[in-house]
Design a protein around this motif. Structure first.
Motif, PDB file in Angstrom:
ATOM      1  N   UNK A  14       8.530   6.914   9.174  1.00  0.00           N
ATOM      2  CA  UNK A  14       9.478   6.185   8.454  1.00  0.00           C
ATOM      3  C   UNK A  14       8.767   5.089   7.537  1.00  0.00           C
ATOM      4  N   UNK A  15       8.532   5.646   6.472  1.00  0.00           N
ATOM      5  CA  UNK A  15       7.569   4.780   5.548  1.00  0.00           C
ATOM      6  C   UNK A  15       7.927   3.278   5.113  1.00  0.00           C
ATOM      7  N   UNK A  16       9.133   3.155   5.183  1.00  0.00           N
ATOM      8  CA  UNK A  16       9.696   1.764   4.870  1.00  0.00           C
ATOM      9  C   UNK A  16       9.627   0.620   6.137  1.00  0.00           C
ATOM     10  N   UNK A  17       9.150   1.243   7.184  1.00  0.00           N
ATOM     11  CA  UNK A  17       9.091   0.292   8.455  1.00  0.00           C
ATOM     12  C   UNK A  17       8.504  -0.926   8.247  1.00  0.00           C
ATOM     13  N   UNK A  73       2.413  17.013  -8.588  1.00  0.00           N
ATOM     14  CA  UNK A  73       2.893  16.893  -9.928  1.00  0.00           C
ATOM     15  C   UNK A  73       1.753  17.191 -10.895  1.00  0.00           C
ATOM     16  N   UNK A  74       1.989  17.733 -11.760  1.00  0.00           N
ATOM     17  CA  UNK A  74       0.698  18.075 -12.872  1.00  0.00           C
ATOM     18  C   UNK A  74       1.515  18.175 -14.320  1.00  0.00           C
ATOM     19  N   UNK A  75       1.015  17.144 -14.851  1.00  0.00           N
ATOM     20  CA  UNK A  75       1.389  16.897 -16.510  1.00  0.00           C
ATOM     21  C   UNK A  75       0.315  16.237 -17.122  1.00  0.00           C
ATOM     22  N   UNK A  76      -0.014  17.057 -18.062  1.00  0.00           N
ATOM     23  CA  UNK A  76      -1.351  16.693 -19.203  1.00  0.00           C
ATOM     24  C   UNK A  76      -2.197  15.835 -18.574  1.00  0.00           C
ATOM     25  N   UNK A  77      -2.910  16.783 -17.651  1.00  0.00           N
ATOM     26  CA  UNK A  77      -4.275  15.809 -17.121  1.00  0.00           C
ATOM     27  C   UNK A  77      -3.964  15.090 -15.873  1.00  0.00           C
ATOM     28  N   UNK A  78      -2.822  14.985 -15.641  1.00  0.00           N
ATOM     29  CA  UNK A  78      -2.275  13.876 -14.505  1.00  0.00           C
ATOM     30  C   UNK A  78      -1.866  14.946 -13.296  1.00  0.00           C
ATOM     31  N   UNK A  79      -2.629  14.574 -12.178  1.00  0.00           N
ATOM     32  CA  UNK A  79      -2.619  15.570 -11.054  1.00  0.00           C
ATOM     33  C   UNK A  79      -2.147  14.626  -9.882  1.00  0.00           C
ATOM     34  N   UNK A  80      -1.283  14.958  -9.314  1.00  0.00           N
ATOM     35  CA  UNK A  80      -0.990  14.107  -8.032  1.00  0.00           C
ATOM     36  C   UNK A  80      -0.313  14.676  -6.973  1.00  0.00           C
ATOM     37  N   UNK A  81      -0.880  14.671  -5.878  1.00  0.00           N
ATOM     38  CA  UNK A  81      -0.640  15.542  -4.621  1.00  0.00           C
ATOM     39  C   UNK A  81       0.050  14.887  -3.755  1.00  0.00           C
ATOM     40  N   UNK A  82       1.370  14.813  -3.701  1.00  0.00           N
ATOM     41  CA  UNK A  82       2.047  13.997  -2.742  1.00  0.00           C
ATOM     42  C   UNK A  82       1.928  14.063  -1.324  1.00  0.00           C
ATOM     43  N   UNK A  83       2.045  15.223  -0.765  1.00  0.00           N
ATOM     44  CA  UNK A  83       1.585  15.334   0.517  1.00  0.00           C
ATOM     45  C   UNK A  83       0.231  14.803   0.914  1.00  0.00           C
ATOM     46  N   UNK A 130       0.872  -1.225   0.121  1.00  0.00           N
ATOM     47  CA  UNK A 130      -0.075  -0.022   0.002  1.00  0.00           C
ATOM     48  C   UNK A 130       0.853   1.256  -0.088  1.00  0.00           C
ATOM     49  N   UNK A 131       1.890   1.077   0.974  1.00  0.00           N
ATOM     50  CA  UNK A 131       2.752   2.435   1.095  1.00  0.00           C
ATOM     51  C   UNK A 131       3.665   2.621  -0.271  1.00  0.00           C
ATOM     52  N   UNK A 132       4.040   1.552  -0.711  1.00  0.00           N
ATOM     53  CA  UNK A 132       4.858   1.580  -1.900  1.00  0.00           C
ATOM     54  C   UNK A 132       4.328   2.056  -2.904  1.00  0.00           C
ATOM     55  N   UNK A 133       2.803   1.517  -3.066  1.00  0.00           N
ATOM     56  CA  UNK A 133       1.967   1.946  -4.339  1.00  0.00           C
ATOM     57  C   UNK A 133       1.843   3.580  -4.422  1.00  0.00           C
ATOM     58  N   UNK A 134       1.502   4.063  -3.358  1.00  0.00           N
ATOM     59  CA  UNK A 134       0.884   5.627  -2.863  1.00  0.00           C
ATOM     60  C   UNK A 134       2.149   6.397  -2.813  1.00  0.00           C
ATOM     61  N   UNK A 135       3.145   6.165  -2.091  1.00  0.00           N
ATOM     62  CA  UNK A 135       4.033   7.093  -1.226  1.00  0.00           C
ATOM     63  C   UNK A 135       5.410   6.807  -2.152  1.00  0.00           C
ATOM     64  N   UNK A 136       5.865   5.576  -2.070  1.00  0.00           N
ATOM     65  CA  UNK A 136       7.274   5.451  -2.573  1.00  0.00           C
ATOM     66  C   UNK A 136       7.555   5.509  -3.974  1.00  0.00           C
ATOM     67  N   UNK A 137       6.903   4.800  -4.800  1.00  0.00           N
ATOM     68  CA  UNK A 137       7.264   4.797  -6.280  1.00  0.00           C
ATOM     69  C   UNK A 137       6.686   6.180  -6.937  1.00  0.00           C
TER      70      UNK A 137
END
Lengths: 701, 187
Positions: free
Chosen positions: A524-527, A223-233, A151-158
């Motif tokens: 520590x997201x990798x915990x 991140x915003x690029x051509x319609x893709x919007x991803x708010x990391x925080x 879960x964490x890898x998919x949404x935060x790490x990668x």
């Protein structure tokens, strides 16, 4: 009566089928002579063949308590009869049959895939259900941690890795605030002494500090690029919240299935002797050692039950003065144990404060200072329960109460020591005493330029130290102990004996490790990944020590080895971690120099900020959901559902009681009627059941 | 290994599959185990239903059974002649009832048979005492044994005849949550 009824049925069946005739006559004799025996209702299958439901006769046949020869004979007969069904029904039935075959094969395949299936079975066979439940709990935690990591890898790490490598069209908002708060130098040195890497690995500093491991490395990119919007925080925050919810759902689901069984079978206390005698033996036990152990365990359990009854009777017969004396003794000893635990907490507080003050010390001594809180916590976890056990000897509770009290004390100690550590850290970070250190940035930026990373490092160190201590205990205590006990036999070694595999302390260790991970996951997201590996290795280590060094505990209590108990304790840990997370999210000012929330005054405020950027209709919709017009009817509706379910449960409980009473009455009725029959038949000169029996046996031979 | 096996006909395997809780592979494996108990007695070819039984002494030498305190009673309860000689049909039947997927009611019927030492269809005090002694390897004192037996009968007896009929036994079993998992031999 039943005698003639069965005779008639048997003759009906025997009439049509030659192959089964002889068999059935033989069978009918033994069935008929037992009036109170299991009622073998084998008169019905052939006639019901045509009207069976989708699953068909085959399933029914398996569940009948007949000899195999009889079952096969009946099956042959059923196959011979051509049932008059429509083509639709015959198609349905053949599909159902192939589906059940497919399911059986799939089940066989799935059981190979299940993790550690054979190992768990072997453990259960040799050491019993209690130890097996520990390992099953461990497996559950491994899977839970792995899924959390995904879960964490998919949404935060990668996304973080992707945004870092493609640093185009990203937005990073700089924080507004005093410049000095934004200074963060994670000490990246170029060339270091080689063993420095090892020390850094152990304490989470140096090359590890500014890496994906800790909170401080993540940027607040949108991140915003051509319609893709991803708010990391936002993703970071919501993933953490969802991670907690996900773990809660998993735990509750697992508890639900165990509770369902417990509730359905009623209270465990009633009927404990008969249950022990008839269901106590584990038929899966293999091997001489396991069998002897199981027998000893049953013996001990029965003795304990008898002892508890004796104590209960004695307690009832105490005078008032004695009762008062006993109560005051209990209260006094409880205060003593609480004082011991309080002393441990004070020690942890002092150690944490001291350790935080020693930042920058080099080498092995520096490592020691850095690990001081973990060392103090682990020492406390060994010493205090030991001393509480000595106190418990004077308390004179019944055996099961003693064990449960000891367990709750240990749980309390472990959870609250972690809480004390966190409290100390936070008091240092946010300066509870309103010292001038925190005035500038609302947190102690001089000692904690990136305080989230420091907290993450503490949790990482706790997890790592826990693991290292377990491995060290394995090699330095358990293996040598076995070698000494096996090779030198003197009075001391015989008294000490081999290591006992006690389940409750081991389970508490697991719960403690998991609580540390939950508390630290935000920082520590990798915990969770580290914990997955840790528990994975722990499984094999514990299995090795179990089979080589340990003898299983003879003195076990079912209530303390049950899955429900483990999950309840795990929920305590979850609750503590939740409190910690809520406090961090809602109260403390995030670091201005690092991390995804550096531009905000509160971690949670990313949600309202993003909310304002949503379209107006969405905002209106969400406002409506929170408004009174919606939430009050929802609340009333859920109250109604709750009342309905509670009423249903009460009704079921009542009907269960009624049925039990009915069962009793029917038994008595049957006895009465049987006596009447025998009297009447004696009076009328009709041969009784026993006389008929001898007649039959004479005829068949 | 997936090719044509000549131990059973397809019809026989179908019959076994319908009458037990085993799959084809497991039935073949069981036949292997049955054969290795008495290789000279048991033929490899069962297509014409040979009438072969293995005596009790050989059956209880299986590793799954040889340490079980109730091994003799288990084998006797599943044998057709009541003396413990199992044909392959009885052998498969036994492990089918003791398998994971057998339902509670079926297991309760056979458990009752197993614990009924004097085969009178009641669990009387002597049956319980024998059961208890086997469970604890006779380490309880006689007074404790009597006490536990009395309490057990008191708890489970519904019709008040100071012995347990099958109805009493079944009622008690429904209140025992781990009966299904303990009354289980994996083969």
């Amino acid at each position: 009566m039943e005698f003639s009824e069965l005779q008639r049925q048997s003759s009906t069946i025997a009439h049509g089928y030659h192959g089964a005739q002889q068999l059935m006559r033989l069978q009918s004799k033994s069935v008929v002579s037992n009036q109170n025996g299991p009622q073998f209702n084998w008169g019905s299958p052939p006639s019901e063949g045509g009207e069976e439901g989708d699953v068909g006769p085959p399933k029914d046949l398996r569940e009948r308590p007949m000899t195999m020869r009889l079952k096969r004979a009946i099956r042959e007969v059923q196959q011979m009869r051509v049932p008059v069904v429509t083509s639709w029904q015959s198609w349905k039935r053949s599909k159902a049959k192939s589906l059940s075959r497919f399911r059986a094969d799939a089940g066989g395949v799935m059981s190979y895939v299940a993790l550690w299936r054979k190992a768990l079975h072997k453990i259960g066979g040799h050491f019993g259900g209690g130890v097996q439940s520990y390992f099953m709990f461990l497996r559950f935690l491994v899977v839970l941690n792995f899924l959390s990591f995904l879960l964490i890898a998919g949404f935060i790490l990668i996304p973080s890795i992707v945004f870092r490598s493609t640093s185009t069209s990203n937005m990073t908002v700089d924080s507004t605030g005093p410049e000095v708060c934004k200074v963060y130098d994670p000490n990246l040195q170029g060339l270091v002494v080689f063993y420095q890497y090892f020390l850094d690995l152990l304490s989470g500093t140096g090359f590890m500090e500014y890496s994906y491991m800790f909170y401080g490395y993540y940027n607040n990119t949108v991140a915003e690029s051509s319609g893709f919007h991803y708010n990391l925080p936002l993703a970071y925050l919501l993933t953490s919240v969802f991670y907690f919810t996900f773990c809660l759902i998993c735990i509750v689901a697992r508890m639900g299935s165990a509770l369902r069984v417990a509730v359905a079978t009623g209270s465990g206390a009633a009927g404990s002797y008969s249950k022990m005698v008839f269901t106590g033996w584990d038929y899966g036990c293999q091997g001489d050692r396991a069998t002897k152990l199981k027998q000893k365990s049953i013996h001990y359990q029965l003795q304990v039950d008898l002892e508890e009854e004796r104590l209960q009777k004695k307690a009832l017969s105490l005078t008032l003065g004695q009762t008062v004396g006993l109560c005051s003794l209990h209260i006094f000893l409880m205060l003593v144990s609480l004082a011991l635990i309080g002393g441990a907490f004070f020690g942890i507080f002092k150690a944490t404060v001291f350790s935080q003050a020693q930042v920058g010390a080099e080498g092995i001594l520096g490592l020691f200072w850095v690990y001081l809180p973990s060392i103090v916590i682990t020492t406390g976890n060994f010493v205090v329960p030991f001393m509480c056990d000595q106190i418990a000897l004077f308390e004179r509770y019944s055996p099961s109460t003693t064990i449960i009290m000891a367990l709750f004390r240990s749980v309390f100690l472990r959870m609250i020591s972690l809480g004390v550590l966190l409290f100390t850290l936070w008091s240092q970070i946010t300066c509870f005493k309103d010292s001038p250190k925190c005035e500038l940035c609302q947190y102690n930026n001089k000692e904690y330029p990136c305080w989230e990373t420091r907290v993450g490092q503490e949790m990482y160190k706790l997890a790592l130290f826990d693991f290292l201590i377990t491995i060290a205990m394995l090699f330095l205590v358990e293996f040598p102990r076995r070698l000494v006990v096996d090779h030198y036999s003197c009075a001391l070694t015989r008294w000490v004996g081999r290591q006992e595999f006690l389940v409750p302390p081991n389970v508490l260790g697991l719960v403690y490790g998991q609580t540390v991970v939950w508390t630290g996951a935000l920082f520590c997201p990798l915990l969770p990944l580290i914990n997955t590996l840790k528990f994975f290795i722990l499984f094999y280590c514990k299995k090795v020590t179990l089979f080589s060094n340990c003898r299983p505990a003879v003195k076990t209590f079912r209530s303390t080895t049950s899955t429900i108990f483990f999950l309840v304790v795990l929920l305590f840990g979850w609750g503590l971690a939740l409190v910690a997370m809520i406090y961090s999210l809602a109260q403390i000012h995030p670091s201005m120099s690092c991390g995804p929330f550096r531009s905000l005054t509160m971690m949670w405020s990313i949600v309202p900020n993003t909310f304002d950027t949503l379209s107006l209709t969405t905002q209106d919709f969400i406002f409506y959901m929170g408004s009174q017009a919606f939430s009050i009817p929802l609340f009333i509706f859920s109250c109604v559902v709750l009342c309905y379910v509670a009423a249903l449960a009460a009704v079921y409980g009542k009907s269960v009681d009624l049925l039990k009473a009915q069962l009793k009455l029917e038994g008595r009725d049957k006895q009465f009627l049987v006596k009447q029959i025998e009297e009447l038949s004696r009076e009328m000169g009709v041969p009784t059941r026993d006389q008929l029996d001898t007649f039959d046996t004479g005829a068949a031979n | 290994m997936g090719n044509k096996q000549t131990i059973f006909t397809d019809e026989q395997l179908d019959a076994y599959q319908d009458c037990t809780f085993f799959t084809r592979k497991e039935i073949l494996r069981l036949h292997g185990r049955y054969h290795e108990l008495a290789p000279h007695l048991v033929p490899m070819d069962y297509t014409n239903e040979p009438d072969v039984t293995i005596p009790l002494a050989l059956i209880v030498s299986m590793p799954e059974l040889n340490e079980n305190p109730f091994r003799n009673r288990i084998v006797e309860s599943f044998s057709e002649d009541g003396a413990g000689n199992l044909s392959f049909n009885d052998f498969v039947d036994m492990f089918s009832v003791l398998s994971e997927t057998a339902p509670r009611e079926l297991k309760a019927i056979y458990a009752f048979k197993i614990y009924d030492f004097n085969v009178d269809n009641f669990l009387c005090k002597e049956d319980l005492e024998k059961t208890l002694n086997k469970l604890t390897r006779e380490e309880l004192s006689p007074e404790e044994v009597t006490l536990v037996c009395e309490k057990a009968i008191e708890e489970a007896d519904l019709d008040g005849d100071s012995k347990l009929s099958f109805a009493d036994f079944e009622n008690m079993i429904t209140r025992a949550p781990d009966f299904l998992s303990t009354f289980h031999i994996r083969i």
